[in-house]
Design an enzyme around this catalytic site. Structure first.
Site, PDB file in Angstrom:
ATOM      1  N   CYS A 113       0.806  -1.225   0.000  1.00 49.72           N
ATOM      2  CA  CYS A 113       0.000   0.000   0.000  1.00 49.72           C
ATOM      3  C   CYS A 113       0.840   1.277   0.000  1.00 49.72           C
ATOM      4  O   CYS A 113       0.357   2.339  -0.375  1.00 49.72           O
ATOM      5  CB  CYS A 113      -0.953  -0.004   1.185  1.00 49.72           C
ATOM      6  N   HIS A 248      -3.502   7.221   1.971  1.00 45.90           N
ATOM      7  CA  HIS A 248      -3.868   5.887   1.514  1.00 45.90           C
ATOM      8  C   HIS A 248      -5.280   5.584   1.998  1.00 45.90           C
ATOM      9  O   HIS A 248      -5.602   5.788   3.172  1.00 45.90           O
ATOM     10  CB  HIS A 248      -2.874   4.872   2.090  1.00 45.90           C
ATOM     11  N   ASN A 278     -10.083  -0.087  -0.560  1.00 45.93           N
ATOM     12  CA  ASN A 278      -8.620  -0.032  -0.475  1.00 45.93           C
ATOM     13  C   ASN A 278      -8.038  -0.624  -1.760  1.00 45.93           C
ATOM     14  O   ASN A 278      -8.132  -1.827  -2.002  1.00 45.93           O
ATOM     15  CB  ASN A 278      -8.158  -0.833   0.743  1.00 45.93           C
TER      16      ASN A 278
END
Length: 321
Positions: A113, A248, A278
């Site tokens: 990520c 993020h 996500n």
């Protein structure tokens, strides 16, 4: 001084939209359960004919068009992904060929990520030292390929997508545009809190994502607040100086907790997690592109990009548009 200046951005999403209600027909969950714990209402899932490279190519093409450049003038492509098309060669080389950027440098970066922040840091270093003049930096993922669709605690959290930025080395004034500061970190001690249980050298399988959500949440809030303060301190700025934070997009509660810890008003935080879930390395550039195209992020704005992912890895970049 030579800085890496953002010239354009782009993004791409798969065709198929999957709502929480759709997932509730597949796993033991509900729209209320997912929204309450994550803030996510929908995500986009790649079909069989959509790949990490196809999403990266679309996002990259849009970014190059936004920059008003010829693809052949891009001499560096850095693609962040944890879900490459193949073990090798790098997915970036597929993107390079498809876009007509051949002849320069192209490679992948794996930091999950945080991947886009790592890719951005690498590209920035190469531009400032003269190894390249124009860079296409991409975050692209098809995380749906590595999810355990029987694990309701993880499969509801992720989606697929891609985001991209074009950077150009430019001689600017001290108060001019460009990437001002980037700081990256890693701590391998926490490997088993967020990982995939497979790989070519261990199980010879792709594996599935595994996560201990509560522990990841705790580390994320602390690490993200610290690295954001780190880049601001390096630049001699405070949270009040920031126009936008593009974090993020892991979980709405993490975004809210991080903003609160820094004393940042919620309206300064770009949020797309509700619509995209996500998307791992794609989430920061995807959210950035959304905010640029809807007019929130404008030339002259001071923006912080930040992320944390498996490893753990985490980082932040301070950019003046």
């Amino acid at each position: 001084m030579i800085r890496s200046v953002v010239r354009g951005s782009g993004s791409a999403l798969p065709k198929r939209l999957v709502t929480n209600a759709d997932l509730a027909g597949r796993v033991d969950t509900s729209d209320e359960w997912i929204v309450e714990r994550t803030g996510i209402r929908q995500r986009y899932i790649a079909d069989d004919d959509e790949t990490t490279s196809s999403l990266a190519i679309e996002a990259g093409r849009k970014a190059i068009e936004a920059a008003g450049m010829e693809p052949a003038s891009i001499d560096l492509i850095v693609l962040a992904t944890a879900t490459p098309d193949q073990t090798f060669p790098a997915t970036a080389t597929r993107v390079q060929d498809a876009l007509g950027c051949n002849g320069g440098t192209a490679f992948d970066v794996a930091a999950v990520c945080s991947g886009f922040l790592y890719a951005l840091g690498v590209a920035d270093s190469m531009l400032r030292t003269g190894m390249a003049k124009r860079a296409l930096v991409i975050g692209a993922e098809t995380f749906s390929r590595i999810l355990d669709w029987e694990d309701r605690t993880t499969c509801v959290l992720f989606g697929d997508g891609a985001g991209a930025m074009v950077l150009e080395a430019a001689d600017v004034a001290e108060d001019g545009p460009g990437i001002l500061v980037t700081r990256l970190h890693a701590d391998g001690e926490h490997n088993q809190l967020l990982y995939v249980d497979g790989g070519p050298s261990t199980t010879q399988t792709v594996g599935k994502l595994r996560m201990k959500g509560r522990e990841v949440f705790r580390h994320a809030v602390v690490n993200l607040a610290e690295v954001l303060n780190e880049v601001l301190g390096e630049a001699g700025l405070t949270p009040a100086d920031i126009d936008w934070v593009v974090p993020h997009q892991a979980n709405a509660r993490i975004l809210d907790a991080t903003a609160k810890k820094l004393g940042l008003p919620a309206e300064k935080v770009i949020k797309t997690v509700e619509s995209h879930a996500n998307t791992s390395a794609a989430s920061v550039p995807l959210a950035f592109d959304v905010a640029v195209r809807d007019g929130r992020i404008k030339p002259g704005d001071l923006v912080v990009l930040e992320a944390m992912g498996g490893g753990f890895t985490w980082g932040a970049s301070l950019v003046r548009l």
